[in-house]
Design a protein around this motif. Structure first.
Motif, short mmCIF file in Angstrom:
data_model
loop_
_atom_site.label_atom_id
_atom_site.label_comp_id
_atom_site.label_asym_id
_atom_site.label_seq_id
_atom_site.Cartn_x
_atom_site.Cartn_y
_atom_site.Cartn_z
N VAL A 4 0.84 -1.20 0.00
CA VAL A 4 0.00 0.00 0.00
C VAL A 4 0.88 1.25 0.00
O VAL A 4 2.10 1.18 0.17
N ALA A 5 0.23 2.41 -0.19
CA ALA A 5 0.96 3.67 -0.28
C ALA A 5 1.84 3.88 0.96
O ALA A 5 1.42 3.54 2.07
N PRO A 6 3.07 4.38 0.73
CA PRO A 6 3.64 4.86 -0.53
C PRO A 6 4.62 3.88 -1.17
O PRO A 6 5.60 4.29 -1.79
N ALA A 7 4.39 2.58 -1.02
CA ALA A 7 5.37 1.58 -1.45
C ALA A 7 5.77 1.71 -2.91
O ALA A 7 6.96 1.61 -3.26
N ALA A 8 4.80 1.95 -3.80
CA ALA A 8 5.11 1.96 -5.24
C ALA A 8 6.08 3.08 -5.60
O ALA A 8 7.04 2.86 -6.35
N ILE A 9 5.84 4.28 -5.10
CA ILE A 9 6.73 5.38 -5.45
C ILE A 9 8.10 5.21 -4.80
O ILE A 9 9.13 5.53 -5.39
N VAL A 10 8.13 4.65 -3.60
CA VAL A 10 9.41 4.39 -2.96
C VAL A 10 10.21 3.39 -3.79
O VAL A 10 11.42 3.56 -4.01
N ASP A 11 9.55 2.35 -4.29
CA ASP A 11 10.24 1.36 -5.12
C ASP A 11 10.76 1.98 -6.41
O ASP A 11 11.89 1.71 -6.83
N LEU A 12 9.96 2.79 -7.07
CA LEU A 12 10.41 3.40 -8.32
C LEU A 12 11.58 4.34 -8.09
O LEU A 12 12.52 4.40 -8.90
N LYS A 13 11.53 5.07 -7.00
CA LYS A 13 12.67 5.93 -6.67
C LYS A 13 13.92 5.09 -6.41
O LYS A 13 15.03 5.45 -6.85
N ALA A 14 13.75 3.98 -5.72
CA ALA A 14 14.89 3.09 -5.45
C ALA A 14 15.46 2.54 -6.76
O ALA A 14 16.68 2.40 -6.90
N ALA A 15 14.59 2.23 -7.71
CA ALA A 15 15.05 1.73 -9.00
C ALA A 15 15.84 2.80 -9.75
O ALA A 15 16.87 2.50 -10.38
N VAL A 16 15.37 4.05 -9.71
CA VAL A 16 16.13 5.15 -10.33
C VAL A 16 17.49 5.28 -9.65
O VAL A 16 18.53 5.43 -10.31
N ARG A 17 17.50 5.21 -8.33
CA ARG A 17 18.77 5.31 -7.61
C ARG A 17 19.73 4.18 -8.01
O ARG A 17 20.94 4.40 -8.13
N TYR A 18 19.18 3.00 -8.20
CA TYR A 18 20.02 1.88 -8.62
C TYR A 18 20.67 2.18 -9.97
O TYR A 18 21.88 1.98 -10.16
N VAL A 19 19.87 2.67 -10.90
CA VAL A 19 20.41 2.98 -12.24
C VAL A 19 21.47 4.06 -12.15
O VAL A 19 22.57 3.94 -12.72
N ARG A 20 21.18 5.11 -11.41
CA ARG A 20 22.13 6.22 -11.34
C ARG A 20 23.41 5.83 -10.59
O ARG A 20 24.50 6.31 -10.92
N SER A 21 23.29 4.96 -9.59
CA SER A 21 24.48 4.52 -8.85
C SER A 21 25.37 3.63 -9.69
O SER A 21 26.55 3.44 -9.35
N ASN A 22 24.82 3.09 -10.78
CA ASN A 22 25.59 2.20 -11.65
C ASN A 22 26.01 2.90 -12.94
O ASN A 22 26.15 2.25 -13.99
#
Length: 536
Positions: A204-222
């Motif tokens: 439930v909220a705000p899990a989805a936006i937290v996950d998408l932000k984490a995915a962006v962070r993963y891409v940028r960290s790599n």
């Protein structure tokens, strides 16, 4: 919210997987499982863990392209995942297009989420680019004009991969982007229906936006490991996915999410993106009931009946107060947008131009036939004109009952979105809560902050976020009654007021999940990123 089940092979988006040969070691995996913000070493992308695939993709102009690409599957993007099935992403990197080698080192990155209905979205079982989608829900066939609402029926679609073109075929932006030579990242995310063995709802909220932000962070960290320009990430999404794409763009690097990101072991990197693509975003949820009644309150339901007009009137009054508080000015010098003039604004800025584009593209014979069947339109001097009232009559039945989002009986998907712990659904507006529980009822104390984390508008209007995206592509159909037309128009007006580039239009006679100009979006990415294809 959503529009049907995950899309398959598209008529205009592409797509026949023709061959594959293994290379590398398999899916890359995220870090150690330790809580707290993860270092780049703990979440290092394994650039050798790919499979080489070849697929045929039909572009937006109808031309076929043979694309060879490297496919990195189900890469866990956080160090302490709650559920790796959803907290993983796929990466597709073009190698050859029509036999010509492609240099993808610094190309734009399309970050295409597949969230629909705020449901869980997983890419773990995808067999190639564009294969991820929402899971754990009933199936159904997407339709640009008759798509069911998640609030009404529970049926949703894979947002980013569930778009429909003007001919009724499926549109896959990930495939179109890959054929254009871009790197494509497709993230999964937790969603509102996920429940563990103890009965706790963990998506439930705000899990989805937290996950998408984490995915962006993963891409940028790599950076340097994942091909593509991590400073030129362009997100896309449809319906709830469009809302999350908007939120991702508006809330980049906001410290409000920091503890939540640390809890799942997100990479220690930026989560800001370069540009947002949002189709029919279902957002600004705490004000959506009032906006919906302002827009569709006079329209009948599919059964031909009218909704409770006393409730509708009270909600319209709430919208008037909210709209006045925003103090937004319309595009092209319209002036301050209010409940009194918003109908004029929508007709002038969006609806008449949309009808004009549609009619101008028809043959003389087809235009004559259409106008004969739709006499509310005056066609003169190559321009369509009509009234707001006639436009509403033309659209016909409203998609949702009232309240459209915070349902009195807690049956809407959004009630589930704001569930907590073992409580499946909660009221998230005082109006609905007090309608059911009396005038002394109070919202749960956590809800104001949670609502803020799920809404892009505060990041643009209350305290503008300096790390937001500065480029916005917003689209929806004129017959889309899954939410109010004011929702995306307010989003566009807020971004425009901050000096951001806004490309916002409506597709004439199209419904929820429509995308009739996907090729233009791919070209828009190239323009705003100053991208010129490179070959080896």
């Amino acid at each position: 919210m959503g529009i049907g089940a995950t899309a398959g092979v598209a008529a205009a988006g592409g797509i026949a997987l023709t061959a594959q040969a293994s290379s590398g070691t398999g899916a890359a995996s995220g870090g150690s499982g330790a809580a707290g913000a993860a270092s780049s070493d703990a979440l290092a992308f394994d650039k050798d863990a790919y499979t080489t695939l070849t697929t045929t993709i039909t572009d937006a102009d109808g031309a076929d392209h043979e694309v060879e690409y490297r496919f990195y599957k189900a890469v866990t993007y956080v160090a302490a995942p709650v559920d790796e099935k959803y907290q993983c992403l796929n990466v597709s990197v073009p190698v050859r297009i029509d036999g010509t080698a492609v240099d993808a080192t610094d190309v734009p990155i399309l970050f295409a989420n597949s969230v629909g209905g705020y449901m869980p979205s997983s890419v773990a079982d995808a067999t190639g680019v564009g294969g991820g989608g929402a899971t754990g829900m009933p199936g159904g066939s997407p339709s640009a004009s008759t798509a069911p609402s998640a609030s009404a029926s529970g049926e949703v679609a894979s947002g980013g991969n569930g778009m429909v073109n003007a001919q009724g075929g499926m549109v896959s932006l990930p495939k179109l982007a890959l054929a254009a030579g871009y790197v494509v990242v497709e993230p999964g995310a937790r969603g509102r229906t996920l429940v563990d063995a103890d009965g706790t709802y963990y998506g439930v909220a705000p899990a989805a936006i937290v996950d998408l932000k984490a995915a962006v962070r993963y891409v940028r960290s790599n950076k340097g490991r994942i091909p593509g320009d991590v400073d030129r990430i362009v997100s896309s999404g449809t319906s709830a996915g469009g809302a999350l794409s908007s939120l991702l763009g508006a809330s980049g690097d906001s410290p409000l999410y920091e503890k939540l990101l640390a809890a799942i072991g997100a990479a220690d990197a930026s989560d800001a993106i370069f540009a947002t693509g949002a189709w029919c975003p279902i957002t600004d949820l705490e004000h959506a009931d009032g906006a919906y009644e302002w827009n569709w309150g006079s329209n009948p339901t599919s059964s031909g009946s009218t909704v409770d007009q006393a409730v509708s009137k009270e909600l319209r009054s709430q919208f008037a107060e909210y709209q006045a508080s925003l103090r937004l000015k319309g595009l092209n010098g319209f002036g301050t947008l209010t409940a009194r003039n918003y109908d004029e604004y929508l007709v002038r800025q969006y609806m008449e131009p949309s009808a004009t584009r549609y009619l101008a593209a028809l043959s003389d014979a087809d235009r004559t036939t259409y106008l004969a069947a739709n006499t509310f339109i005056t066609w003169s001097g190559g321009r369509a004109r009509f009234s707001w009232a006639d436009f509403l009559t033309h659209v016909g039945a409203r998609k949702k009952s009232t309240p459209a989002f915070d349902a009195f009986d807690l049956s809407a998907g959004e009630n589930n979105l704001f569930g907590k712990g073992t409580t499946k659904a909660r009221h998230f507006t005082l109006y609905s809560l007090r309608h059911e529980n009396g005038d002394s009822a109070r919202l749960d104390s956590d809800l104001p902050a949670t609502l803020h984390l799920m809404n892009p508008m505060p990041f643009l209007t209350e305290k503008p976020n300096p790390h937001r995206t500065k480029h916005w592509w917003i689209r929806l159909g004129t017959k889309d009654s899954d939410t109010s037309h004011t929702v995306s128009a307010n989003l566009a007006a807020a971004a425009n007021a901050l000096g951001d580039e806004v490309d916002h239009l409506y597709y004439w006679d199209e419904g929820h999940g429509a995308n009739t100009d996907p090729g233009d979006f791919i070209k828009w990415i190239a323009r705003i990123t100053n991208h010129t294809p490179k070959t080896k």
